[in-house]
Scaffold this motif. Structure first.
Motif, short mmCIF file in Angstrom:
data_model
loop_
_atom_site.label_atom_id
_atom_site.label_comp_id
_atom_site.label_asym_id
_atom_site.label_seq_id
_atom_site.Cartn_x
_atom_site.Cartn_y
_atom_site.Cartn_z
N CYS A 18 -14.18 -14.77 -4.13
CA CYS A 18 -15.65 -14.73 -4.15
C CYS A 18 -16.05 -13.32 -4.57
CB CYS A 18 -16.21 -15.07 -2.77
SG CYS A 18 -18.02 -15.04 -2.68
N PRO A 19 -16.32 -13.13 -5.87
CA PRO A 19 -16.57 -11.76 -6.36
C PRO A 19 -17.83 -11.12 -5.81
CG PRO A 19 -17.05 -13.37 -8.06
CD PRO A 19 -16.43 -14.14 -6.93
N SER A 20 -18.78 -11.92 -5.39
CA SER A 20 -20.03 -11.36 -4.87
C SER A 20 -20.66 -12.37 -3.93
CB SER A 20 -21.00 -11.03 -6.02
OG SER A 20 -21.34 -12.21 -6.73
N GLY A 21 -21.64 -11.88 -3.18
CA GLY A 21 -22.35 -12.77 -2.27
C GLY A 21 -21.69 -12.91 -0.92
N ARG A 52 -16.06 -8.15 -1.89
CA ARG A 52 -15.41 -9.25 -2.60
C ARG A 52 -14.34 -9.82 -1.68
NH1 ARG A 52 -11.81 -8.38 -8.00
NH2 ARG A 52 -10.56 -7.21 -6.50
N VAL A 53 -14.35 -11.13 -1.50
CA VAL A 53 -13.40 -11.79 -0.59
C VAL A 53 -12.36 -12.52 -1.43
CG1 VAL A 53 -13.12 -13.45 1.29
CG2 VAL A 53 -15.21 -12.06 1.14
N ARG A 54 -11.09 -12.27 -1.11
CA ARG A 54 -9.99 -12.96 -1.77
C ARG A 54 -9.00 -13.45 -0.72
NH1 ARG A 54 -6.64 -10.30 -5.98
NH2 ARG A 54 -6.71 -8.44 -4.62
N VAL A 55 -8.45 -14.64 -0.96
CA VAL A 55 -7.36 -15.18 -0.14
C VAL A 55 -6.11 -15.12 -1.00
CG1 VAL A 55 -6.47 -17.19 1.10
CG2 VAL A 55 -8.92 -16.67 1.16
N GLU A 67 -12.71 -6.42 -0.14
CA GLU A 67 -12.69 -5.28 -1.06
C GLU A 67 -14.12 -4.88 -1.41
OE1 GLU A 67 -8.63 -6.45 -3.48
OE2 GLU A 67 -10.51 -7.51 -3.95
N THR A 68 -14.32 -3.59 -1.43
CA THR A 68 -15.65 -3.05 -1.75
C THR A 68 -15.64 -2.44 -3.14
OG1 THR A 68 -15.07 -0.95 -0.71
CG2 THR A 68 -16.19 -2.60 0.66
N SER A 69 -16.76 -2.54 -3.81
CA SER A 69 -16.92 -1.91 -5.12
C SER A 69 -17.60 -0.56 -4.95
CB SER A 69 -17.73 -2.80 -6.05
OG SER A 69 -19.06 -2.95 -5.56
N ALA A 70 -17.60 0.22 -6.01
CA ALA A 70 -18.25 1.53 -5.95
C ALA A 70 -19.74 1.40 -5.72
CB ALA A 70 -17.97 2.30 -7.24
#
Length: 263
Positions: A18-21, A52-55, A67-70
């Protein structure tokens, strides 16, 4: 890449992204987990950061990576986060290990008042040699903007656990088959003695045949062929059957008188 591992050393499979939201929340103090977590007490409009959520699945392990973006950590640089930055624009915020068996709620627990919010047990796994029981951990809230993202997130976790269960069952069946083959090789034909349907050495059987209708019909034919009945004499002729006396016998003297002068 996380846990200090190179990407080429371990095969990594992404089950969900889930790249965003998705947003991280700080849980309020004093909230009892025995009664279930409630998202309405989190002040969902005030999140800590967007992530960003990844499994990610690695061999027999699974992790939820936040994971956080800049842009999410530096509001003044929000306009500089574009697609050209790629993976380097994200940094690891927290890791939630997923148990392969047992209750899933010990790592990911859904709230009781929404299907889009969860409580995650994140751990400090920077030192892989540290036992899991002694690792530092904390509980944080994670919420998804879209309901479909939350459903896909839980489906990915269930997929990993089901796949791991099937792998364990396959390994157990393979071990049983190998043990059976080894036992059969050691005992030889004795392992399959129960499947042998032949006669043992010196074994005999007795068969009793009952006489049927066919045997009763064939009995007279066999008797007639072996001992035929005597034939009847032919009927007598007319001459033998006549009652007239037989002709007198021819005397020898008459013959001598008739042919005596013949020289």
């Amino acid at each position: 890449v996380f846990l200090g591992m190179a990407s080429t050393s371990v095969v990594e499979s992404c089950l969900f992204a889930c790249p965003s939201g998705a947003y991280v929340y700080q849980l309020p103090a004093g909230q009892s987990s025995s009664l279930g977590h409630r998202a309405e007490m989190w002040d969902v409009d005030n999140w800590l950061c967007e992530v960003r959520v990844r499994v990610v699945e690695r061999t027999d392990e699974c992790f939820v990576l936040l994971e956080t973006s800049a842009a999410s950590v530096s509001p003044e640089s929000a306009g500089t986060n574009d697609r050209g930055q790629g993976e380097d624009s994200y940094s690891l915020f927290a890791v939630c290990p997923i148990p392969a068996d047992g209750p899933l709620s010990v790592a990911v627990d859904a709230v009781v008042d929404s299907s889009r919010y969860f409580v995650l047990r994140v751990e400090d796994i920077s030192e892989a040699a540290t036992p899991k029981e002694r690792r530092k951990h904390a509980f944080i809230g994670v919420g998804f903007r879209e309901r479909t993202s939350a459903l896909d997130f839980m489906a990915a976790l269930q997929t990993f656990r089901a796949r791991h269960k099937r792998a364990l069952e396959a390994e157990a069946m393979a071990a049983q088959f190998a043990a059976r083959e080894e036992s059969a090789a050691q005992t030889g034909m004795e392992a399959d003695a129960s499947l042998f349907h032949g006669f043992a050495e010196g074994e005999t059987i007795t068969i009793s045949l009952k006489s049927g209708r066919g045997a009763a019909k064939k009995a007279p034919t066999t008797t007639a062929l072996s001992a035929p009945p005597p034939l009847l004499p032919p009927p007598p002729t007319k001459k033998a059957a006549s009652s007239s006396p037989p002709p007198p016998p021819v005397h020898a003297d008459d013959d001598d008188d008739e042919w005596g002068d013949f020289q």
